[in-house]
Design a protein around this motif. Structure first.
Motif, PDB file in Angstrom:
ATOM      1  N   ASP A 135     -17.329  23.057   8.673  1.00  0.00           N
ATOM      2  CA  ASP A 135     -18.835  22.702   8.938  1.00  0.00           C
ATOM      3  C   ASP A 135     -17.862  22.439  10.262  1.00  0.00           C
ATOM      4  N   SER A 136     -16.641  22.064  11.143  1.00  0.00           N
ATOM      5  CA  SER A 136     -16.973  21.987  11.707  1.00  0.00           C
ATOM      6  C   SER A 136     -16.081  23.383  13.122  1.00  0.00           C
ATOM      7  N   GLY A 137     -16.624  24.357  12.740  1.00  0.00           N
ATOM      8  CA  GLY A 137     -16.060  25.380  13.617  1.00  0.00           C
ATOM      9  C   GLY A 137     -15.444  26.695  12.576  1.00  0.00           C
ATOM     10  N   THR A 138     -14.432  27.713  13.293  1.00  0.00           N
ATOM     11  CA  THR A 138     -13.671  28.563  12.775  1.00  0.00           C
ATOM     12  C   THR A 138     -12.458  28.254  13.747  1.00  0.00           C
ATOM     13  N   TYR A 139     -11.538  28.642  12.807  1.00  0.00           N
ATOM     14  CA  TYR A 139     -10.111  28.592  13.038  1.00  0.00           C
ATOM     15  C   TYR A 139      -9.014  29.878  12.946  1.00  0.00           C
ATOM     16  N   TRP A 140      -8.288  30.049  13.885  1.00  0.00           N
ATOM     17  CA  TRP A 140      -6.749  31.052  13.511  1.00  0.00           C
ATOM     18  C   TRP A 140      -5.322  30.651  13.386  1.00  0.00           C
ATOM     19  N   GLY A 141      -4.999  31.265  12.626  1.00  0.00           N
ATOM     20  CA  GLY A 141      -3.004  31.407  12.817  1.00  0.00           C
ATOM     21  C   GLY A 141      -2.927  31.887  14.338  1.00  0.00           C
ATOM     22  N   GLN A 142      -1.717  31.614  14.197  1.00  0.00           N
ATOM     23  CA  GLN A 142      -0.895  32.642  15.422  1.00  0.00           C
ATOM     24  C   GLN A 142      -0.726  34.198  14.918  1.00  0.00           C
ATOM     25  N   GLY A 143      -0.821  34.480  13.779  1.00  0.00           N
ATOM     26  CA  GLY A 143      -0.321  36.353  13.318  1.00  0.00           C
ATOM     27  C   GLY A 143       0.808  35.672  12.789  1.00  0.00           C
ATOM     28  N   THR A 144       1.445  36.754  11.994  1.00  0.00           N
ATOM     29  CA  THR A 144       2.189  37.112  11.252  1.00  0.00           C
ATOM     30  C   THR A 144       2.651  38.417  11.078  1.00  0.00           C
ATOM     31  N   GLN A 145       4.038  39.286  11.585  1.00  0.00           N
ATOM     32  CA  GLN A 145       3.834  40.588  11.759  1.00  0.00           C
ATOM     33  C   GLN A 145       4.511  41.778  10.491  1.00  0.00           C
ATOM     34  N   VAL A 146       3.521  41.823   9.982  1.00  0.00           N
ATOM     35  CA  VAL A 146       3.892  43.532   8.735  1.00  0.00           C
ATOM     36  C   VAL A 146       4.107  44.610   9.125  1.00  0.00           C
ATOM     37  N   THR A 147       5.516  45.290   8.981  1.00  0.00           N
ATOM     38  CA  THR A 147       5.444  46.398   9.419  1.00  0.00           C
ATOM     39  C   THR A 147       5.731  47.414   8.398  1.00  0.00           C
ATOM     40  N   VAL A 148       5.176  48.250   7.313  1.00  0.00           N
ATOM     41  CA  VAL A 148       5.458  49.779   6.957  1.00  0.00           C
ATOM     42  C   VAL A 148       6.399  50.482   6.912  1.00  0.00           C
ATOM     43  N   GLY A 149       7.912  51.323   6.942  1.00  0.00           N
ATOM     44  CA  GLY A 149       7.953  51.968   7.691  1.00  0.00           C
ATOM     45  C   GLY A 149       8.787  52.904   5.827  1.00  0.00           C
ATOM     46  N   GLN A 150       9.080  53.871   6.351  1.00  0.00           N
ATOM     47  CA  GLN A 150      10.423  54.385   5.847  1.00  0.00           C
ATOM     48  C   GLN A 150      11.463  53.721   5.739  1.00  0.00           C
ATOM     49  N   VAL A 199      -1.197  22.690  15.404  1.00  0.00           N
ATOM     50  CA  VAL A 199      -1.560  24.304  14.384  1.00  0.00           C
ATOM     51  C   VAL A 199      -3.043  23.810  13.654  1.00  0.00           C
ATOM     52  N   GLN A 200      -3.745  24.361  13.580  1.00  0.00           N
ATOM     53  CA  GLN A 200      -4.803  23.924  12.502  1.00  0.00           C
ATOM     54  C   GLN A 200      -4.358  25.239  10.925  1.00  0.00           C
ATOM     55  N   LEU A 201      -3.913  26.782  11.735  1.00  0.00           N
ATOM     56  CA  LEU A 201      -2.973  27.295   9.769  1.00  0.00           C
ATOM     57  C   LEU A 201      -2.200  27.570  10.901  1.00  0.00           C
ATOM     58  N   GLY A 222       5.476  51.632  -0.164  1.00  0.00           N
ATOM     59  CA  GLY A 222       5.474  51.318  -1.581  1.00  0.00           C
ATOM     60  C   GLY A 222       6.221  49.714  -1.838  1.00  0.00           C
ATOM     61  N   GLY A 223       6.419  48.914  -1.110  1.00  0.00           N
ATOM     62  CA  GLY A 223       6.832  47.530  -1.682  1.00  0.00           C
ATOM     63  C   GLY A 223       5.626  46.830  -1.027  1.00  0.00           C
ATOM     64  N   SER A 224       6.409  45.482  -1.492  1.00  0.00           N
ATOM     65  CA  SER A 224       4.370  44.282  -1.988  1.00  0.00           C
ATOM     66  C   SER A 224       5.740  43.340  -0.869  1.00  0.00           C
ATOM     67  N   LEU A 225       4.410  42.472  -0.525  1.00  0.00           N
ATOM     68  CA  LEU A 225       4.928  41.449   0.531  1.00  0.00           C
ATOM     69  C   LEU A 225       3.866  40.043  -0.160  1.00  0.00           C
ATOM     70  N   ARG A 226       4.336  38.843   0.080  1.00  0.00           N
ATOM     71  CA  ARG A 226       3.493  37.750   0.111  1.00  0.00           C
ATOM     72  C   ARG A 226       2.381  37.447   1.632  1.00  0.00           C
ATOM     73  N   LEU A 227       1.890  37.428   2.023  1.00  0.00           N
ATOM     74  CA  LEU A 227       1.880  36.419   3.490  1.00  0.00           C
ATOM     75  C   LEU A 227       1.050  35.046   2.520  1.00  0.00           C
ATOM     76  N   SER A 228       1.679  33.928   3.071  1.00  0.00           N
ATOM     77  CA  SER A 228       0.784  32.360   3.153  1.00  0.00           C
ATOM     78  C   SER A 228       0.572  31.504   3.706  1.00  0.00           C
ATOM     79  N   CYS A 229      -0.983  31.026   3.417  1.00  0.00           N
ATOM     80  CA  CYS A 229      -1.466  30.555   4.815  1.00  0.00           C
ATOM     81  C   CYS A 229      -1.041  28.997   4.161  1.00  0.00           C
ATOM     82  N   VAL A 230      -1.190  27.562   5.759  1.00  0.00           N
ATOM     83  CA  VAL A 230      -1.388  26.908   5.050  1.00  0.00           C
ATOM     84  C   VAL A 230      -2.288  25.725   5.914  1.00  0.00           C
ATOM     85  N   ALA A 231      -2.579  24.831   6.004  1.00  0.00           N
ATOM     86  CA  ALA A 231      -4.032  24.439   6.891  1.00  0.00           C
ATOM     87  C   ALA A 231      -3.271  22.711   6.803  1.00  0.00           C
ATOM     88  N   PRO A 232      -2.367  22.287   7.189  1.00  0.00           N
ATOM     89  CA  PRO A 232      -1.258  21.125   7.191  1.00  0.00           C
ATOM     90  C   PRO A 232      -2.402  20.157   7.741  1.00  0.00           C
TER      91      PRO A 232
END
Length: 118
Positions: A103-118, A2-4, A15-25
């Motif tokens: 410098d060594s390239g680009t990297y992606w995380g696996q993703g995290t789902q955000v769902t906003v509903g009524q 895992v890179q990210l 109208g709610g809030s969320l805080r996403l975090s990403c770590v590069a271990p």
């Protein structure tokens, strides 16, 4: 290897809030500090799009659709990037991905789902 790794997604009401975090271990401090970080998202049935970015010099960019509602930040000492999302709307529903360019390239995380509903 895992890179990210993202966390913080979930379901929230309009109208709610969320805080996403990403770590590069696997980054060492100097590598993370010199990298540019970003958050992308992919809504259902649509292409992946850039939401916000922050460079190594802490210059920030926001997509028009999130300006004034989202805030990107980074903590180099913890090798983390954050996306504070306020006043969430149904159209913010997507899988959110962390992205790193270094410098060594680009990297992606696996993703995290955000769902906003009524």
């Amino acid at each position: 290897q895992v890179q990210l790794a993202e966390s913080g997604g979930g379901s929230v009401q309009v109208g709610g809030s969320l805080r996403l975090s990403c770590v590069a271990p696997r980054n060492i401090f100097s590598v993370f500090s010199a990298s540019d970080m970003a958050w992308y998202r992919q809504p259902p049935g649509k292409e992946r799009e850039l939401v916000a970015s922050i460079t190594s010099d802490r210059a920030v960019y926001y997509a028009d659709s999130v300006k004034g509602r989202f805030s990107i930040s980074r903590d180099n000492s913890r090798k983390k990037t954050f996306l504070q999302m306020n006043d969430l709307k149904p159209e913010d529903t997507a899988v959110y991905y962390c992205h790193q360019r270094r410098d060594s390239g680009t990297y992606w995380g696996q993703g995290t789902q955000v769902t906003v509903g009524q």
